[in-house]
Design an enzyme around this catalytic site. Sequence first.
Site, PDB file in Angstrom:
ATOM      1  N   GLY A  17     -56.445  21.363  13.204  1.00  0.00           N
ATOM      2  CA  GLY A  17     -56.103  22.783  13.233  1.00  0.00           C
ATOM      3  C   GLY A  17     -56.247  23.311  14.650  1.00  0.00           C
ATOM      4  O   GLY A  17     -56.213  22.544  15.616  1.00  0.00           O
ATOM      5  N   SER A  18     -56.453  24.605  14.772  1.00  0.00           N
ATOM      6  CA  SER A  18     -56.473  25.209  16.102  1.00  0.00           C
ATOM      7  C   SER A  18     -57.773  24.893  16.846  1.00  0.00           C
ATOM      8  O   SER A  18     -58.807  24.600  16.241  1.00  0.00           O
ATOM      9  CB  SER A  18     -56.327  26.727  15.973  1.00  0.00           C
ATOM     10  OG  SER A  18     -57.459  27.255  15.318  1.00  0.00           O
ATOM     11  N   THR A  19     -57.708  25.006  18.156  1.00  0.00           N
ATOM     12  CA  THR A  19     -58.890  24.803  18.986  1.00  0.00           C
ATOM     13  C   THR A  19     -59.964  25.836  18.653  1.00  0.00           C
ATOM     14  O   THR A  19     -61.154  25.522  18.601  1.00  0.00           O
ATOM     15  CB  THR A  19     -58.494  24.865  20.471  1.00  0.00           C
ATOM     16  OG1 THR A  19     -57.650  23.738  20.746  1.00  0.00           O
ATOM     17  CG2 THR A  19     -59.704  24.844  21.393  1.00  0.00           C
TER      18      THR A  19
ATOM     19  N   GLU B 196     -58.958  17.275  15.665  1.00  0.00           N
ATOM     20  CA  GLU B 196     -57.578  17.167  16.162  1.00  0.00           C
ATOM     21  C   GLU B 196     -57.063  18.588  16.326  1.00  0.00           C
ATOM     22  O   GLU B 196     -56.692  19.245  15.353  1.00  0.00           O
ATOM     23  CB  GLU B 196     -56.712  16.399  15.155  1.00  0.00           C
ATOM     24  CG  GLU B 196     -57.177  14.971  14.911  1.00  0.00           C
ATOM     25  CD  GLU B 196     -56.804  14.026  16.052  1.00  0.00           C
ATOM     26  OE1 GLU B 196     -56.218  14.481  17.056  1.00  0.00           O
ATOM     27  OE2 GLU B 196     -57.109  12.825  15.931  1.00  0.00           O
TER      28      GLU B 196
ATOM     29  N   VAL C 175     -60.653  27.478  15.763  1.00  0.00           N
ATOM     30  CA  VAL C 175     -61.407  27.159  14.540  1.00  0.00           C
ATOM     31  C   VAL C 175     -62.100  25.803  14.691  1.00  0.00           C
ATOM     32  O   VAL C 175     -63.227  25.606  14.213  1.00  0.00           O
ATOM     33  CB  VAL C 175     -60.494  27.196  13.294  1.00  0.00           C
ATOM     34  CG1 VAL C 175     -61.282  26.800  12.052  1.00  0.00           C
ATOM     35  CG2 VAL C 175     -59.884  28.589  13.106  1.00  0.00           C
ATOM     36  N   GLY C 176     -61.464  24.883  15.419  1.00  0.00           N
ATOM     37  CA  GLY C 176     -62.069  23.566  15.642  1.00  0.00           C
ATOM     38  C   GLY C 176     -63.416  23.658  16.339  1.00  0.00           C
ATOM     39  O   GLY C 176     -64.342  22.892  16.061  1.00  0.00           O
TER      40      GLY C 176
ATOM     41  N   CYS D 130     -48.426  20.278  16.759  1.00  0.00           N
ATOM     42  CA  CYS D 130     -49.461  20.239  17.806  1.00  0.00           C
ATOM     43  C   CYS D 130     -48.944  19.548  19.060  1.00  0.00           C
ATOM     44  O   CYS D 130     -49.400  19.835  20.161  1.00  0.00           O
ATOM     45  CB  CYS D 130     -50.699  19.525  17.288  1.00  0.00           C
ATOM     46  SG  CYS D 130     -50.324  17.885  16.640  1.00  0.00           S
TER      47      CYS D 130
HETATM   48  P1  NAD Z   1     -56.121  27.158  12.052  1.00  0.00           P
HETATM   49  O1  NAD Z   1     -57.167  26.569  12.891  1.00  0.00           O
HETATM   50  O2  NAD Z   1     -55.769  28.579  12.269  1.00  0.00           O
HETATM   51  O3  NAD Z   1     -56.501  26.991  10.544  1.00  0.00           O
HETATM   52  C1  NAD Z   1     -57.045  25.759  10.094  1.00  0.00           C
HETATM   53  C2  NAD Z   1     -58.002  25.983   8.970  1.00  0.00           C
HETATM   54  O4  NAD Z   1     -59.157  26.618   9.470  1.00  0.00           O
HETATM   55  C3  NAD Z   1     -57.467  26.821   7.860  1.00  0.00           C
HETATM   56  O5  NAD Z   1     -57.398  26.032   6.718  1.00  0.00           O
HETATM   57  C4  NAD Z   1     -58.512  27.912   7.705  1.00  0.00           C
HETATM   58  O6  NAD Z   1     -58.892  28.058   6.358  1.00  0.00           O
HETATM   59  C5  NAD Z   1     -59.688  27.401   8.453  1.00  0.00           C
HETATM   60  N1  NAD Z   1     -60.495  28.484   9.020  1.00  0.00           N
HETATM   61  C6  NAD Z   1     -60.067  29.656   9.529  1.00  0.00           C
HETATM   62  N2  NAD Z   1     -61.110  30.372   9.967  1.00  0.00           N
HETATM   63  C7  NAD Z   1     -62.211  29.638   9.745  1.00  0.00           C
HETATM   64  C8  NAD Z   1     -63.587  29.829  10.025  1.00  0.00           C
HETATM   65  N3  NAD Z   1     -64.049  30.923  10.627  1.00  0.00           N
HETATM   66  N4  NAD Z   1     -64.441  28.852   9.669  1.00  0.00           N
HETATM   67  C9  NAD Z   1     -63.998  27.743   9.090  1.00  0.00           C
HETATM   68  N5  NAD Z   1     -62.714  27.513   8.800  1.00  0.00           N
HETATM   69  C10 NAD Z   1     -61.829  28.442   9.135  1.00  0.00           C
HETATM   70  O7  NAD Z   1     -54.851  26.223  12.276  1.00  0.00           O
HETATM   71  P2  NAD Z   1     -53.454  26.210  11.538  1.00  0.00           P
HETATM   72  O8  NAD Z   1     -52.743  27.501  11.760  1.00  0.00           O
HETATM   73  O9  NAD Z   1     -53.578  25.716  10.159  1.00  0.00           O
HETATM   74  O10 NAD Z   1     -52.727  25.070  12.383  1.00  0.00           O
HETATM   75  C11 NAD Z   1     -52.199  25.292  13.634  1.00  0.00           C
HETATM   76  C12 NAD Z   1     -53.052  24.703  14.730  1.00  0.00           C
HETATM   77  O11 NAD Z   1     -53.380  23.373  14.413  1.00  0.00           O
HETATM   78  C13 NAD Z   1     -52.351  24.633  16.068  1.00  0.00           C
HETATM   79  O12 NAD Z   1     -53.251  24.997  17.077  1.00  0.00           O
HETATM   80  C14 NAD Z   1     -51.985  23.155  16.204  1.00  0.00           C
HETATM   81  O13 NAD Z   1     -51.834  22.702  17.517  1.00  0.00           O
HETATM   82  C15 NAD Z   1     -53.119  22.515  15.514  1.00  0.00           C
HETATM   83  N6  NAD Z   1     -52.749  21.192  15.038  1.00  0.00           N
HETATM   84  C16 NAD Z   1     -53.306  20.096  15.636  1.00  0.00           C
HETATM   85  C17 NAD Z   1     -52.924  18.820  15.231  1.00  0.00           C
HETATM   86  C18 NAD Z   1     -53.488  17.590  15.871  1.00  0.00           C
HETATM   87  O14 NAD Z   1     -53.354  16.503  15.300  1.00  0.00           O
HETATM   88  N7  NAD Z   1     -54.109  17.680  17.036  1.00  0.00           N
HETATM   89  C19 NAD Z   1     -51.995  18.678  14.196  1.00  0.00           C
HETATM   90  C20 NAD Z   1     -51.469  19.826  13.614  1.00  0.00           C
HETATM   91  C21 NAD Z   1     -51.876  21.079  14.026  1.00  0.00           C
END
Ligand code: NAD
Length: 479
Positions: free
Chosen positions: A231-233, A253, A235-236, A287
């Site tokens: 997911g995003s940096t 990731e 939230v990561g 991503c």
């Molecule tokens: P996101 O980080 O916004 O959401 C991911 C998850 O985080 C969601 O399921 C959400 O429920 C959870 N979340 C949100 N707030 C939270 C919190 N405070 N605590 C815990 N969990 C929380 O990302 P997205 O919109 O689903 O995906 C897009 C992002 O993912 C982009 O930045 C993209 O580059 C990245 N991405 C990376 C890869 C990779 O392999 N490196 C692959 C696909 C997407």
Amino acid sequence: MASEQSLFIGGESVPALDGRTTDDLNPYTGEVHAVVAAGGPADVTRAVDAAQEAFARWSGTSPSTRRAVLLRAADLLEARAPEVVRLMAAEVGGVAGWAGFNVGLAANVLRESAAAVTQPVGEVLTTETEGQLSMAIREPLGVVAAFAPWNAPIILSTRAVAAPIAAGNTVVLKPSEDAPIAAGLFIAGVLHEAGLPAGVLNVVTNAPADAAAVATALISDPRVRAVNFTGSTEVGRTIGTLAAQHLKPAVLELGGKNALLVLDDADLGHAVDAATFGSFHNSGQICMSTDRVLVHRSIAEEFTARLAAKVASLPHGDPADPGTVFGPVINPRAAARVSALVEEAVAAGARRRTEGDGPTVLDRVTPDMRIFREEIFGPAVVVVPVADDDEAVAIANDTEHGLTAGILTEDTRRGLALARRIRTGIVHVGNQTVDDEPQAPFGGVKSSGYGRFGGRWGVEAFSATRWVTIAAGPGHFPY
Ligand code: NAD
């Protein structure tokens, strides 16, 4: 009619304990596509109970049993491709080609994981003690917490669970609220149909407001032994901090700010096609999407004009229409974010090379613009002319991210020399930035995260390596 979806715990579809639900919206029509169970911390505990109970048996199953389940799931997934095309159009706005790619790659992720189960699980070591047998043995960890995003939902939910399961772990998966079915419930259904025993994979869907509480309950449960998050940096960072607090290993990731270098000897037609695909496939919501094209000044104007013309010529709109190349962005918040990045840049002097509200090509951008630094994750790209290879490398590295890069040149030796200087987890010479193969190590450096999925790297990430010795006889002690 909106479908109704439950949590998947212990091999059964169950409502949330408190009966709450949340709406899963179609990004193109804005209508409710499905009504989904809104799980909370108590549901997480139930899911971990089921995963923990299943662990002893699953970690002890024969490799051939595990392999058969994973291979059957790959075939079942492919057979259900038409269903995935409909689901991805309705749930995440994905066009048919993107859905087909999701199915094909996810099936191969399952097959690669199946291949891993019969690989050796350790090594025999040399030892200082005569006659002793000394070994390093890889063992499963236990329950793994997995988080999958919506953008490549079938691939990334499969990736989040396949290697952990193949390595003998059990999993609790939390899909994105934007794709509770495609990024979670769907693959659980496929694996269950393929014969995965109850409790090995559990899915807890949730309402957006509960994301933090659900993630915290899952990662802090002492029975959860490892974490993976895609997911995003932003939230990561939260997930990684939480995992570290509880001393649990994590594979993260995260986002990218990927550069495509177009050198002065590049084949221009190929470069335009490659940049169009790299920047706008899935409307730039990958991503690995190309955010910045760094092109040698001598060819920059011709390249940019041809890129803009090509992008403008491709149909965008309804993802359910088989002729559509670019579908919508995932939700109104994302649309507003991308358009703010573009409008701010234009107001500060950037030039829009495409017209209308479709995919956008910008040039004349400067490092002080947000679009120069922040991940776009939408249908826009910036083209930056560079004086020479050194400037291209300097700009490519001038980002907190480090996921992928592409270098287009007819001179592979020159391409490789540049590739070595760019700080990313992945680099492609002669190709754009978007590529993924299940047998290759996938992951980033810097703020793009750490750890690797893919091949043996994925299996190792969800295993513990243990030192085991067997003495040949009674030992000799100094006292
Ligand atoms: P996101 O980080 O916004 O959401 C991911 C998850 O985080 C969601 O399921 C959400 O429920 C959870 N979340 C949100 N707030 C939270 C919190 N405070 N605590 C815990 N969990 C929380 O990302 P997205 O919109 O689903 O995906 C897009 C992002 O993912 C982009 O930045 C993209 O580059 C990245 N991405 C990376 C890869 C990779 O392999 N490196 C692959 C696909 C997407």
